[in-house]
Design an enzyme around this catalytic site. Structure first.
Site, PDB file in Angstrom:
ATOM      1  N   GLU A  25       0.796  -1.231   0.000  1.00  7.68           N
ATOM      2  CA  GLU A  25       0.000   0.000   0.000  1.00  7.68           C
ATOM      3  C   GLU A  25       0.824   1.274   0.000  1.00  7.68           C
ATOM      4  O   GLU A  25       0.289   2.355  -0.242  1.00  7.68           O
ATOM      5  CB  GLU A  25      -0.985   0.009   1.174  1.00  7.68           C
ATOM      6  CG  GLU A  25      -0.399  -0.207   2.537  1.00  7.68           C
ATOM      7  CD  GLU A  25      -0.532  -1.639   3.023  1.00  7.68           C
ATOM      8  OE1 GLU A  25      -0.834  -1.823   4.211  1.00  7.68           O
ATOM      9  OE2 GLU A  25      -0.313  -2.570   2.229  1.00  7.68           O
ATOM     10  N   ASN A  26       2.141   1.183   0.248  1.00  2.00           N
ATOM     11  CA  ASN A  26       2.961   2.384   0.176  1.00  2.00           C
ATOM     12  C   ASN A  26       3.388   2.725  -1.248  1.00  2.00           C
ATOM     13  O   ASN A  26       4.127   3.689  -1.449  1.00  2.00           O
ATOM     14  CB  ASN A  26       4.188   2.253   1.079  1.00  2.00           C
ATOM     15  CG  ASN A  26       5.078   1.089   0.709  1.00  2.00           C
ATOM     16  OD1 ASN A  26       4.614  -0.023   0.490  1.00  2.00           O
ATOM     17  ND2 ASN A  26       6.374   1.339   0.622  1.00  2.00           N
TER      18      ASN A  26
END
Length: 507
Positions: free
Chosen positions: A333-334
């Protein structure tokens, strides 16, 4: 009065001038000069994920100014002695708007003791609120956090002194249905100033990021009245290929070229030359063997061609057991699609980490993007599988994994977004019981929910359950050495036993 051709022609020179005019970008050689006019009480958008992509010199300079009563919007707050953690230690921050407290002990201490206001926000919602602010969209509806304390209100923003009771609680969100799906309304976020970190800038203010250091930086750069970019290199306008500019110069007001960058790594992880990797815990210990049993079973959830997101800790270790020849694309998700293994020592790159802040590599065909795009993939249902840890799971699939009110708070990070996305299979990996034997699989969760009726499967060291939001739990696999009666004793909720119950499988 109608325009004549002659009157229109008289206006054209000014129109042409307005279309080609450029606002100047101020270039600074000193970080302190770039931030010294930020006043008390300002709302700051501060880029970075963990310590990756943080504007470390601008933050350090802001500490020197002693400006206080700041409201800081940032995914997290660095560590105790670096990044925003320095401003927390010096008590310059009044409120944090974040998704994750993580391992920042001072952040957690100040919050639980009533010294700091904290508005915890799901990571994808945080990214989208910032993106919406930069785009002039005042609010939007999202499925994330429906049915949780974020939706219903009452989440502690500030505790009373000493942590005795809640001084400020969150307000309920408006809820609405679209096409039979429940959503809540979230308002956009804008800032007075954005402090962002980029790889390169040109003298027109265009920004270019590198690998996973883009994270929240690109959205934040667009959402402030004044954006200040800390960069590694400044090049003349026209040097950057316009097709590869990540943030156009119209959003950027000040640029500072860092004289020195520490680029500290939060969790340095490397692999040996033979590529060997081992589960967490002392090799051969009972704890390590238990975890490996869970991880090896979880790896059977992978299917060829699948896109998967793996949570921090034990879930991430399942990637070590993806069967040879199977193609599983891991999303983090980064801001990366196509995670690879830990790097060799010679390959370590502080601009390339996973969601657990661990150094990683990428596989051929990988791509990098900002946090807002990452959660668009997740929220839009483009990720097939997510594997997460848990504190509690209810018999109908409610999940709690982010805080114990008044005692421990890590933040929800991206979990609320991951479990609310349509079409994503949610698998929980966890120890069957807490320390002391307390139940973790329960009739109903007693901790704040990450999501209601969102879990599809539970994998522990003792058993595997399928979960149905109406019918409840079904025991489908049982580990060697355990009986159904053992599982009933260890489980705090009723369950059915599959007529096709089998021994617990493993890779």
């Amino acid at each position: 009065m109608a325009f004549t051709v002659t009157r229109l022609a008289r206006l054209l020179p000014s129109v042409r001038y307005a279309s080609t005019r450029q606002r100047g970008v101020h270039i600074y050689e000193n970080a302190l000069d770039a931030v010294k006019d930020i006043p008390q009480g300002s709302k700051l958008l501060v880029g970075g994920f963990g310590l990756c992509g943080i504007p470390e010199n601008l933050i350090a300079a802001l500490k020197q100014t002693n400006v206080n009563q700041l409201v800081c919007v940032s995914n997290n707050a660095g560590v105790d002695n670096f990044g925003l953690g320095m401003l927390l230690s010096s008590k310059q921050i009044k409120r944090m708007i974040s998704s994750y407290v993580g391992e920042n002990a001072e952040f957690e201490r100040q919050y639980l003791n009533g010294e700091l206001e904290v508005e915890l926000t799901p990571q994808g919602t945080l990214a989208e609120r910032i993106r919406a602010g930069g785009a002039g969209v005042p609010a939007f509806f999202t499925p994330t956090a429906y049915g949780t304390v974020i939706h219903l209100g009452g989440a502690p923003i500030k505790y009373n002194p000493g942590g005795k009771g809640i001084a400020i609680a969150s307000q309920p969100r408006e809820a609405r249905q679209f096409n039979g799906q429940d959503y809540i309304m979230e308002e956009a976020i804008t800032g007075d100033y954005a402090l962002v970190k980029a790889w390169k800038a040109d003298t027109a203010g265009n920004l270019l990021f590198r690998k996973t250091s883009r994270n929240f930086n690109s959205a934040m750069a667009r959402a402030a009245k004044c954006t200040i970019a800390e960069v590694e290199e400044i090049v003349p306008a026209g040097t950057l290929d316009p097709d590869f500019v990540h943030v156009p110069g119209v959003y950027v007001h000040r640029v500072y070229k860092a004289a020195k960058l520490e680029k500290r790594i939060e969790r340095l992880c490397v692999r040996s030359e033979d590529g060997a990797a081992a589960p967490a815990g002392k090799k051969g210990s009972a704890d390590a063997l238990m975890r490996e049993r869970i991880i090896r079973r979880a790896a059977l959830e992978f299917e060829d061609g699948m896109y998967a997101n793996l949570g921090i800790g034990m879930p991430m270790l399942a990637s070590n057991f993806i069967p040879a020849g199977m193609n599983v694309v891991l999303q983090s998700e980064n801001g990366v699609l196509g995670l690879g293994p830990f790097p060799l020592k010679s390959e370590v790159d502080p601009d390339l980490i996973n969601a657990g802040k661990e150094t990683v590599t990428v596989v051929p065909g990988a791509s990098f993007f900002g946090s807002d795009d990452s959660f668009a993939m997740i929220r839009g249902g483009h990720v097939d599988l997510t594997i997460l840890g848990a504190m509690q799971v209810s018999q109908f699939g409610d999940l709690a994994n982010w805080m114990i009110p008044g005692k421990m708070v890590k933040g929800m990070g991206g979990a609320m977004d991951l479990v609310s996305s349509p079409g994503t299979k949610v698998v929980i990996t966890m120890e069957h019981n807490a320390k002391g034997g307390a139940h973790k699989i329960m009739s109903s969760c007693t901790l704040p929910l990450t999501g209601p009726k969102c879990v599809d499967r539970i994998i522990t060291e003792k058993a595997v359950f399928d979960v149905d939001g109406v019918k409840g739990l079904t025991l489908i696999e049982i580990a060697d050495g355990f009986t159904v009666e053992d599982i009933k004793t260890a489980t705090g909720a009723p369950f059915q036993v599959s007529p096709n119950l089998i021994p617990m499988r493993s890779l």
